[in-house]
Write a protein that holds these residues in place. Structure first.
Motif, PDB file in Angstrom:
ATOM      1  N   ALA A   1       0.742  -1.402  -0.123  1.00 17.50           N
ATOM      2  CA  ALA A   1      -0.126  -0.003   0.023  1.00 17.50           C
ATOM      3  C   ALA A   1       1.118   1.190   0.012  1.00 17.50           C
ATOM      4  N   MET A   2       1.885   1.083   0.613  1.00 17.49           N
ATOM      5  CA  MET A   2       2.928   2.382   0.691  1.00 17.49           C
ATOM      6  C   MET A   2       3.664   2.738  -0.483  1.00 17.49           C
ATOM      7  N   ILE A   3       4.326   1.455  -1.092  1.00 15.60           N
ATOM      8  CA  ILE A   3       5.115   1.702  -2.479  1.00 15.60           C
ATOM      9  C   ILE A   3       4.638   1.566  -3.733  1.00 15.60           C
ATOM     10  N   GLY A   4       3.239   0.817  -3.637  1.00 14.41           N
ATOM     11  CA  GLY A   4       2.554   0.575  -5.001  1.00 14.41           C
ATOM     12  C   GLY A   4       2.248  -0.707  -5.183  1.00 14.41           C
ATOM     13  N   PHE A   5       1.393  -1.151  -5.918  1.00  8.50           N
ATOM     14  CA  PHE A   5       0.896  -2.456  -6.246  1.00  8.50           C
ATOM     15  C   PHE A   5       1.898  -3.336  -6.875  1.00  8.50           C
ATOM     16  N   ASP A   6       2.495  -2.817  -7.874  1.00  9.74           N
ATOM     17  CA  ASP A   6       3.590  -3.564  -8.780  1.00  9.74           C
ATOM     18  C   ASP A   6       4.842  -3.408  -8.296  1.00  9.74           C
ATOM     19  N   ALA A   7       5.200  -2.796  -7.165  1.00 12.71           N
ATOM     20  CA  ALA A   7       6.588  -2.967  -6.788  1.00 12.71           C
ATOM     21  C   ALA A   7       6.642  -3.875  -5.659  1.00 12.71           C
ATOM     22  N   VAL A   8       5.697  -4.713  -5.445  1.00 13.40           N
ATOM     23  CA  VAL A   8       5.927  -5.919  -4.372  1.00 13.40           C
ATOM     24  C   VAL A   8       5.804  -7.157  -5.257  1.00 13.40           C
ATOM     25  N   ARG A   9       6.586  -7.916  -5.528  1.00 10.22           N
ATOM     26  CA  ARG A   9       6.421  -8.928  -6.571  1.00 10.22           C
ATOM     27  C   ARG A   9       6.909 -10.313  -6.055  1.00 10.22           C
ATOM     28  N   THR A  10       6.415 -11.358  -6.534  1.00 10.64           N
ATOM     29  CA  THR A  10       6.513 -12.570  -6.089  1.00 10.64           C
ATOM     30  C   THR A  10       7.397 -13.473  -7.291  1.00 10.64           C
ATOM     31  N   PRO A  11       8.209 -14.287  -7.036  1.00 13.22           N
ATOM     32  CA  PRO A  11       8.982 -15.055  -8.281  1.00 13.22           C
ATOM     33  C   PRO A  11       7.966 -16.355  -8.354  1.00 13.22           C
ATOM     34  N   VAL A  12       7.629 -16.696  -9.658  1.00 14.84           N
ATOM     35  CA  VAL A  12       7.107 -17.838 -10.057  1.00 14.84           C
ATOM     36  C   VAL A  12       7.748 -18.466 -11.096  1.00 14.84           C
ATOM     37  N   LEU A  13       7.564 -19.987 -11.266  1.00 15.79           N
ATOM     38  CA  LEU A  13       8.307 -20.750 -12.286  1.00 15.79           C
ATOM     39  C   LEU A  13       7.394 -20.749 -13.411  1.00 15.79           C
ATOM     40  N   GLN A  14       8.056 -20.782 -14.619  1.00 13.25           N
ATOM     41  CA  GLN A  14       7.329 -20.893 -15.899  1.00 13.25           C
ATOM     42  C   GLN A  14       8.100 -21.864 -16.698  1.00 13.25           C
ATOM     43  N   GLY A  15       7.649 -22.373 -17.994  1.00 10.71           N
ATOM     44  CA  GLY A  15       8.371 -23.077 -18.992  1.00 10.71           C
ATOM     45  C   GLY A  15       9.454 -22.193 -19.606  1.00 10.71           C
ATOM     46  N   GLY A  16      10.399 -22.684 -19.898  1.00 14.58           N
ATOM     47  CA  GLY A  16      11.690 -21.998 -20.698  1.00 14.58           C
ATOM     48  C   GLY A  16      12.811 -22.931 -20.949  1.00 14.58           C
ATOM     49  N   ARG A  17      13.607 -22.642 -21.822  1.00 13.62           N
ATOM     50  CA  ARG A  17      15.014 -23.378 -22.093  1.00 13.62           C
ATOM     51  C   ARG A  17      16.066 -22.947 -21.328  1.00 13.62           C
ATOM     52  N   SER A  18      16.065 -21.601 -21.058  1.00 12.55           N
ATOM     53  CA  SER A  18      17.155 -20.945 -20.216  1.00 12.55           C
ATOM     54  C   SER A  18      16.629 -20.869 -18.928  1.00 12.55           C
ATOM     55  N   ALA A  19      17.593 -20.658 -17.892  1.00 15.08           N
ATOM     56  CA  ALA A  19      17.261 -20.223 -16.569  1.00 15.08           C
ATOM     57  C   ALA A  19      16.696 -18.778 -16.518  1.00 15.08           C
ATOM     58  N   ALA A  20      16.934 -17.950 -17.038  1.00  8.43           N
ATOM     59  CA  ALA A  20      16.245 -16.623 -17.211  1.00  8.43           C
ATOM     60  C   ALA A  20      14.826 -16.654 -17.705  1.00  8.43           C
ATOM     61  N   ASP A  21      14.817 -17.381 -18.753  1.00 11.09           N
ATOM     62  CA  ASP A  21      13.385 -17.660 -19.390  1.00 11.09           C
ATOM     63  C   ASP A  21      12.409 -18.466 -18.389  1.00 11.09           C
ATOM     64  N   ARG A  22      12.917 -19.320 -17.615  1.00  8.78           N
ATOM     65  CA  ARG A  22      12.013 -19.952 -16.624  1.00  8.78           C
ATOM     66  C   ARG A  22      11.406 -19.166 -15.542  1.00  8.78           C
ATOM     67  N   GLN A  23      12.019 -18.321 -15.138  1.00  2.67           N
ATOM     68  CA  GLN A  23      11.542 -17.387 -14.096  1.00  2.67           C
ATOM     69  C   GLN A  23      10.742 -16.044 -14.344  1.00  2.67           C
ATOM     70  N   ALA A  24       9.839 -15.773 -13.615  1.00  3.96           N
ATOM     71  CA  ALA A  24       8.864 -14.690 -14.003  1.00  3.96           C
ATOM     72  C   ALA A  24       8.404 -14.019 -12.391  1.00  3.96           C
ATOM     73  N   THR A  25       8.087 -12.889 -12.438  1.00  5.32           N
ATOM     74  CA  THR A  25       7.493 -12.326 -11.392  1.00  5.32           C
ATOM     75  C   THR A  25       6.091 -11.622 -11.617  1.00  5.32           C
ATOM     76  N   ILE A  26       5.244 -11.651 -10.555  1.00  7.05           N
ATOM     77  CA  ILE A  26       3.931 -11.252 -10.509  1.00  7.05           C
ATOM     78  C   ILE A  26       3.768 -10.341  -9.420  1.00  7.05           C
ATOM     79  N   PRO A  27       2.883  -9.462  -9.413  1.00  3.90           N
ATOM     80  CA  PRO A  27       2.700  -8.561  -8.273  1.00  3.90           C
ATOM     81  C   PRO A  27       2.106  -9.386  -7.279  1.00  3.90           C
ATOM     82  N   TRP A  28       2.519  -9.074  -5.899  1.00  2.00           N
ATOM     83  CA  TRP A  28       2.253 -10.133  -4.843  1.00  2.00           C
ATOM     84  C   TRP A  28       0.650 -10.029  -4.497  1.00  2.00           C
ATOM     85  N   GLY A  29       0.037 -11.030  -4.267  1.00  7.85           N
ATOM     86  CA  GLY A  29      -1.336 -11.328  -4.162  1.00  7.85           C
ATOM     87  C   GLY A  29      -2.304 -11.644  -5.520  1.00  7.85           C
TER      88      GLY A  29
END
Length: 539
Positions: free
Chosen positions: A383-411
């Motif tokens: 609530a203080m720094i913004g909805f998109d500023a607090v993010r959670t890492p999640v796993l997705q499909g991909g070939r490289s290590a960077a492609d397999r990680q993604a972040t989404i807003p917490w909640g």
């Protein structure tokens, strides 16, 4: 009891076009040729597509050859049922006791005398359906459900066919046996219709003239039930639905409020009433749509998700974020005053999109205080720094290590991610690296003769990796040449070769290696035509 049936042809196509229209990707629903595909075969097509030669059962390429501008829609039973819900609610306002047979087809006890006769009642139902956006609706009225459905299929667009009392058998006699394929048990009905046609019984009248014993012995229980329908004596039992409870809450402001803080202060009581209304039915909301109106138009709308369930405090926070950030492209933030909104808000509405039993979200036997404190603390930071500023890492499909990680807003819940369960050829095996660099580090890898190691088009290494160094690393130790203790690979990948002109996405041919230096440090290196890079490190 007389039965009124409302039939909306090609409902799967209509629902798909409604969904595209909401996303802004489609024009008028009735004008576009469209078809629903299942396994690359046309399952349903609308009248505009049939006029171009598209037919049910065609393969995708054949349908597109006959109609290049054909809109292709995926089969989605949940979408069909969701968009049919407003149709049920519209008819329910005129006559309680609506029985949904399947998406696109409903039945209701005919409200004849109250509206001045069955034709007038059918015309009123058609008028209300057209007002909801359903242009192609056809209505039939008869003594039983089967006859009423066949009458609706004989009606013209926005018209009705009324079968007089006691004449159902006469009306059904001239119909071909192919109408049995429209039964809810479609596969069995199609088999029976094909069998009757091969036996020379081409109409329902021919079939109804058989005796009950002959039908039962030759066609079994299903054939006997169809024979009863053809006789016009099949019992009608409408499974009327119970209207869903009204869970939405809204509040209006008079005069309209121009400050986001004032709106949030004013919606607190409504948010508490919304949560208490759900709690009274032993429910909690995990997905809530918040709408804000200005000048009678919804200027801001967004569906919010919660990792557990919404409280009134959470809802007020979401209203504040939504008005401040101008979600859904509304542009509500004012340049002059960050705390004000561009359009004065006159109404805020809370709509539960996903509710779950409250027991599923109850605390454990020994409580869940620590988790609740963490959830509340993260929410306050958000609530203080913004909805998109607090993010959670999640796993997705991909070939490289960077492609397999993604972040989404917490909640929020992850949507639109690449599937993890796909094969992903060229993906490195486990274990996963502990550090993935946001910007790959430049590196050099040479063989024993000092030549740069490369990978050919056939995935063959030009030389054995002998030494490496990481040029851009802040660690001085790894910027020096380090002998290779062991290595594995390559895992070649040739992707985006069809986009060679787009340098932003042109990675082209590459190959990944796992390299361990004699100092014990392990790295994930990638070779490309431009040179070597370090994508990640192992601990």
């Amino acid at each position: 009891m007389r039965v009124l049936v409302a039939w909306c042809p090609d409902w799967s196509v209509t629902a798909g076009l409604f969904e595209l229209a909401e996303a802004g990707d489609a024009g008028p629903v009735s004008d576009q040729p469209a078809a629903v595909l299942s396994n690359n075969v046309v399952e349903v097509c609308n009248a505009a597509a049939r006029a171009e030669g598209v037919r049910r059962g065609q393969r995708r390429r054949d349908a597109q050859a006959r109609c290049p501008e054909l809109v292709l829609l995926p089969a989605n039973p949940e979408r069909d049922a969701r968009y049919f819900e407003p149709v049920l609610a519209t008819v329910e306002e005129l006559r309680p006791g609506v029985a949904p047979i399947r998406p696109g087809l409903l039945a209701v006890p005919a409200p004849g005398r109250y509206f001045g006769g069955e034709p007038h009642a059918a015309a009123l139902v058609a008028q209300h359906l057209v007002e909801t956006g359903v242009w192609d609706c056809r209505i039939g009225v008869a003594d039983d459900l089967f006859t009423a459905e066949q009458a609706a299929r004989q009606a013209m667009v926005q018209d009705c066919v009324v079968v007089p009392p006691g004449t159902s058998a006469t009306f059904l006699q001239a119909l071909p046996v192919q109408v049995l394929a429209n039964d809810s048990n479609e596969a069995e009905g199609r088999e029976l219709a094909d069998l009757l046609r091969r036996l020379g019984l081409t109409t329902l009248g021919d079939f109804s003239r058989l005796s009950a014993s002959e039908v039962s012995n030759r066609f079994g229980g299903f054939g006997l039930s169809v024979w009863q329908r053809a006789q016009g004596v099949a019992p009608t039992a409408l499974g009327s639905r119970t209207p869903p409870p009204e869970l939405a809450c809204e509040i209006g402001f008079e005069p309209p409020l121009e400050s986001a803080e004032a709106v949030c202060f004013s919606v607190r009581t409504t948010a508490e009433r919304f949560v208490q209304g759900l709690a009274g039915r032993q429910l909690v909301a995990v997905a809530v749509r918040i709408e804000a109106e200005a000048d009678g138009v919804v200027t801001s709308a967004r569906t919010w998700l919660h990792p557990r369930c919404f409280t009134s405090r959470d809802l007020v926070d979401r209203v504040h974020w939504q008005l401040q950030a101008g979600t859904a492209g509304s542009g509500l933030r004012s340049r002059r005053d960050p705390g004000s909104v561009r359009a004065a808000i006159e109404r805020v509405r809370f709509l539960p999109e996903t509710v779950e039993p409250a027991a599923d979200h109850a605390d454990g036997l020994w409580g869940g205080g620590a988790d609740e404190q963490v959830t509340r603390g993260v929410a306050r930071v958000q609530a203080m720094i913004g909805f998109d500023a607090v993010r959670t890492p999640v796993l997705q499909g991909g070939r490289s290590a960077a492609d397999r990680q993604a972040t989404i807003p917490w909640g929020e819940r992850p949507v639109g991610l690449r599937p993890v369960d796909q094969p992903w050829p060229g993906r490195i095996p486990g274990p996963a690296p502990a550090r993935v660099f946001s910007t790959p580090l430049a590196a050099d890898v040479v063989d024993e003769a000092g030549r740069t190691v490369a990978v050919t088009e056939r995935g063959v290494v030009t030389g054995e990796p002998w030494r490496y160094r990481i040029d851009a690393s802040p660690d001085v130790a790894v910027r020096r040449w380090t002998p290779v203790g062991s290595w594995a690979g390559p895992w070649p990948v040739d992707d985006t070769w069809w986009q060679q002109g787009d340098r932003s996405t042109d990675r082209g041919r590459s190959a990944r290696f796992q390299v361990v230096g004699v100092d014990g440090r392990a790295w994930l290196l990638v070779w490309r035509r431009e040179g070597w890079q370090v994508e990640a490190g192992y601990d």
